[in-house]
Write a protein that holds these residues in place. Sequence first.
Motif, PDB file in Angstrom:
ATOM      1  N   ARG A   1       0.824  -1.207   0.000  1.00 37.72           N
ATOM      2  CA  ARG A   1       0.000   0.000   0.000  1.00 37.72           C
ATOM      3  C   ARG A   1       0.858   1.256   0.000  1.00 37.72           C
ATOM      4  N   TRP A   2       1.961   1.233   0.753  1.00 36.96           N
ATOM      5  CA  TRP A   2       2.787   2.425   0.905  1.00 36.96           C
ATOM      6  C   TRP A   2       4.070   2.357   0.074  1.00 36.96           C
ATOM      7  N   ASP A   3       4.195   1.358  -0.779  1.00 37.88           N
ATOM      8  CA  ASP A   3       5.364   1.204  -1.656  1.00 37.88           C
ATOM      9  C   ASP A   3       6.659   1.253  -0.841  1.00 37.88           C
ATOM     10  N   THR A   4       6.783   0.318   0.085  1.00 42.12           N
ATOM     11  CA  THR A   4       7.855   0.317   1.075  1.00 42.12           C
ATOM     12  C   THR A   4       8.740  -0.917   0.918  1.00 42.12           C
ATOM     13  N   THR A   5      10.043  -0.743   1.049  1.00 39.87           N
ATOM     14  CA  THR A   5      10.993  -1.860   1.048  1.00 39.87           C
ATOM     15  C   THR A   5      11.033  -2.494   2.431  1.00 39.87           C
ATOM     16  N   VAL A   6      11.078  -3.820   2.479  1.00 39.18           N
ATOM     17  CA  VAL A   6      11.161  -4.545   3.742  1.00 39.18           C
ATOM     18  C   VAL A   6      12.549  -5.160   3.866  1.00 39.18           C
ATOM     19  N   ILE A   7      13.279  -4.731   4.905  1.00 36.94           N
ATOM     20  CA  ILE A   7      14.615  -5.245   5.193  1.00 36.94           C
ATOM     21  C   ILE A   7      14.477  -6.202   6.369  1.00 36.94           C
ATOM     22  N   CYS A   8      14.857  -7.457   6.180  1.00 37.88           N
ATOM     23  CA  CYS A   8      14.678  -8.453   7.235  1.00 37.88           C
ATOM     24  C   CYS A   8      16.014  -9.094   7.594  1.00 37.88           C
ATOM     25  N   ASP A   9      16.395  -8.952   8.857  1.00 34.14           N
ATOM     26  CA  ASP A   9      17.583  -9.594   9.405  1.00 34.14           C
ATOM     27  C   ASP A   9      17.200 -11.031   9.758  1.00 34.14           C
ATOM     28  N   GLU A  10      17.767 -11.993   9.025  1.00 33.99           N
ATOM     29  CA  GLU A  10      17.473 -13.412   9.238  1.00 33.99           C
ATOM     30  C   GLU A  10      18.738 -14.178   9.644  1.00 33.99           C
ATOM     31  N   VAL A  11      19.598 -13.520  10.445  1.00 29.99           N
ATOM     32  CA  VAL A  11      20.894 -14.128  10.763  1.00 29.99           C
ATOM     33  C   VAL A  11      20.762 -15.389  11.613  1.00 29.99           C
ATOM     34  N   TYR A  12      19.631 -15.549  12.314  1.00 32.69           N
ATOM     35  CA  TYR A  12      19.444 -16.734  13.157  1.00 32.69           C
ATOM     36  C   TYR A  12      18.543 -17.764  12.490  1.00 32.69           C
ATOM     37  N   SER A  13      18.473 -17.754  11.177  1.00 25.05           N
ATOM     38  CA  SER A  13      17.496 -18.577  10.467  1.00 25.05           C
ATOM     39  C   SER A  13      17.686 -20.073  10.684  1.00 25.05           C
ATOM     40  N   SER A  14      18.876 -20.515  11.059  1.00 23.22           N
ATOM     41  CA  SER A  14      19.106 -21.950  11.272  1.00 23.22           C
ATOM     42  C   SER A  14      18.650 -22.416  12.645  1.00 23.22           C
ATOM     43  N   TYR A  15      18.310 -21.467  13.518  1.00 18.57           N
ATOM     44  CA  TYR A  15      17.951 -21.809  14.890  1.00 18.57           C
ATOM     45  C   TYR A  15      16.486 -21.481  15.142  1.00 18.57           C
ATOM     46  N   VAL A  16      15.622 -22.427  14.779  1.00 20.47           N
ATOM     47  CA  VAL A  16      14.178 -22.295  14.958  1.00 20.47           C
ATOM     48  C   VAL A  16      13.718 -23.565  15.680  1.00 20.47           C
ATOM     49  N   PHE A  17      12.893 -23.397  16.722  1.00 22.43           N
ATOM     50  CA  PHE A  17      12.670 -24.477  17.683  1.00 22.43           C
ATOM     51  C   PHE A  17      11.236 -24.996  17.692  1.00 22.43           C
ATOM     52  N   ASP A  18      11.068 -26.125  18.373  1.00 22.44           N
ATOM     53  CA  ASP A  18       9.763 -26.728  18.650  1.00 22.44           C
ATOM     54  C   ASP A  18       9.011 -27.089  17.383  1.00 22.44           C
ATOM     55  N   GLY A  19       9.741 -27.526  16.364  1.00 21.42           N
ATOM     56  CA  GLY A  19       9.118 -27.976  15.134  1.00 21.42           C
ATOM     57  C   GLY A  19       8.643 -26.874  14.215  1.00 21.42           C
ATOM     58  N   ARG A  20       8.968 -25.626  14.547  1.00 16.20           N
ATOM     59  CA  ARG A  20       8.561 -24.518  13.676  1.00 16.20           C
ATOM     60  C   ARG A  20       9.346 -24.541  12.370  1.00 16.20           C
ATOM     61  N   ASP A  21       8.781 -23.891  11.376  1.00 10.11           N
ATOM     62  CA  ASP A  21       9.447 -23.739  10.088  1.00 10.11           C
ATOM     63  C   ASP A  21       9.531 -22.248   9.811  1.00 10.11           C
ATOM     64  N   LEU A  22      10.735 -21.722   9.708  1.00 10.00           N
ATOM     65  CA  LEU A  22      10.899 -20.288   9.463  1.00 10.00           C
ATOM     66  C   LEU A  22      10.355 -19.911   8.095  1.00 10.00           C
ATOM     67  N   THR A  23       9.557 -18.867   8.061  1.00 12.59           N
ATOM     68  CA  THR A  23       9.113 -18.287   6.793  1.00 12.59           C
ATOM     69  C   THR A  23       9.970 -17.073   6.508  1.00 12.59           C
ATOM     70  N   SER A  24      10.737 -17.124   5.436  1.00 13.32           N
ATOM     71  CA  SER A  24      11.535 -15.970   5.020  1.00 13.32           C
ATOM     72  C   SER A  24      10.647 -14.967   4.288  1.00 13.32           C
ATOM     73  N   VAL A  25      11.038 -13.699   4.353  1.00 11.23           N
ATOM     74  CA  VAL A  25      10.285 -12.689   3.591  1.00 11.23           C
ATOM     75  C   VAL A  25      10.325 -12.987   2.099  1.00 11.23           C
ATOM     76  N   THR A  26      11.331 -13.741   1.643  1.00 10.39           N
ATOM     77  CA  THR A  26      11.426 -14.063   0.222  1.00 10.39           C
ATOM     78  C   THR A  26      10.385 -15.088  -0.218  1.00 10.39           C
ATOM     79  N   GLU A  27       9.642 -15.650   0.730  1.00 15.52           N
ATOM     80  CA  GLU A  27       8.627 -16.656   0.412  1.00 15.52           C
ATOM     81  C   GLU A  27       7.213 -16.101   0.478  1.00 15.52           C
ATOM     82  N   VAL A  28       7.055 -14.832   0.795  1.00 16.68           N
ATOM     83  CA  VAL A  28       5.736 -14.250   1.023  1.00 16.68           C
ATOM     84  C   VAL A  28       5.357 -13.345  -0.148  1.00 16.68           C
ATOM     85  N   PRO A  29       4.249 -13.643  -0.834  1.00 17.99           N
ATOM     86  CA  PRO A  29       3.801 -12.759  -1.914  1.00 17.99           C
ATOM     87  C   PRO A  29       3.595 -11.334  -1.396  1.00 17.99           C
ATOM     88  N   GLY A  30       4.102 -10.390  -2.151  1.00 17.03           N
ATOM     89  CA  GLY A  30       4.031  -8.995  -1.728  1.00 17.03           C
ATOM     90  C   GLY A  30       5.268  -8.535  -0.999  1.00 17.03           C
TER      91      GLY A  30
END
Length: 392
Positions: free
Chosen positions: A194-223
């Motif tokens: 809506r606001w034509d904005t860039t999203v900067i996401c720090d994903e430096v801990y992406s390998s450390y996700v717990f309790d069976g969760r699956d990390l969703t990267s911003v690169t996987e989300v439409p929009g």
Amino acid sequence: MAHSTTRRPHVSSRAAALRGNSLSDLLLLARERGAIDLALGIPGYPEPAGDIIEAAHEAMRSGHNQYAHPSGDLLLRERIAATLRPPADPETELTVTVGATEALCVALLSTVDPGDEVVLLDPGYEQFSAAIALSGATPRYVPLHAPDWRFDPAELAAAFSPRTRAVLLNSPANPTGRVLTRQELGQIAELAERWDTTVICDEVYSSYVFDGRDLTSVTEVPGLAERSIVVGSLSKNYAISGWRLGFLRADPARTETLRRVHEVTTLGTAAPLQIAVGLAALSADLPAAGQEMERRRDQALGIFTRMGMKITPAEGGCFLFADISPLTGGRLDSRAFAHELLDDTGVLLVPAGPCFAEPERGAQYVRIAFNRQAELLSEVERRIFGARAAGK
């Protein structure tokens, strides 16, 4: 003979807005006393692999001691690209940087102008506010609400304006341990479009996700995928934080700009270390390391909840964010508590005030790093409960 007068040098308003290390006095005390440091995120676990050390030696001996290509060693970019989801184009979408800190600054300098606004979640990594100040932009904080540290969609929407040029995210998050859900990222995507904005996401801990969760990267989300910049790092996964190897991922048009700014800021990072990581380190077993990190989270969680702190278990990353009010009853703020714990047990934690836009909001919270060897965490337990038994 001319008389000189001492004057304060002129500094830029952006530099003047920067604060020093909020931990400096505590860190000095901790080192003087040989304390156990659970403050900084410097990896105590995992340990650097022997093959990566040998690969660095061999790269230096074989003559790789001059400038690398500013975009980064191609083999390293290819290896990084293969670990990402979805895979990135190493030729046009990846840039190797001098750690994630340079990557963050390059992303902001490439995206915002002085006077623009950057939306970010509060509390958050202290360095984010500093990097925004250095860029000349203005932060617009969105409060996260305890105990599970989620944002209110209405408060998020209210932070956007025609001056919003970037949203700065961190998932898994420092200090809260939150992992942003696909639904939350979808809400951010709607506002960014809506606001034509860039999203900067720090994903430096992406390998450390717990309790069976699956990390969703911003690169996987439409929009978000088409308007995102990902900040990544090899420091935590491979325990080589001193090598200063990070990276930026973005679409080819943004990458072209990121690379120009990167060339002006540092020109590039150490060639033999890039080659060593490309040859050796990316063969590491990251899923196994993630499972081991989860065990360390559980070990630290058990120690500090038994001590009396209230803690929502970290969903990812390498920090616990703990409420100390059951222990202090308002008698001490987090800084005084950290000093007292250091005096009584020789264990150093981080007062959380600097993680908040309004530091008083952090008066009852501390941050605890658990990316340590299990034996060290066991020693923390012995010290804390030994001091309690002694009446300290």
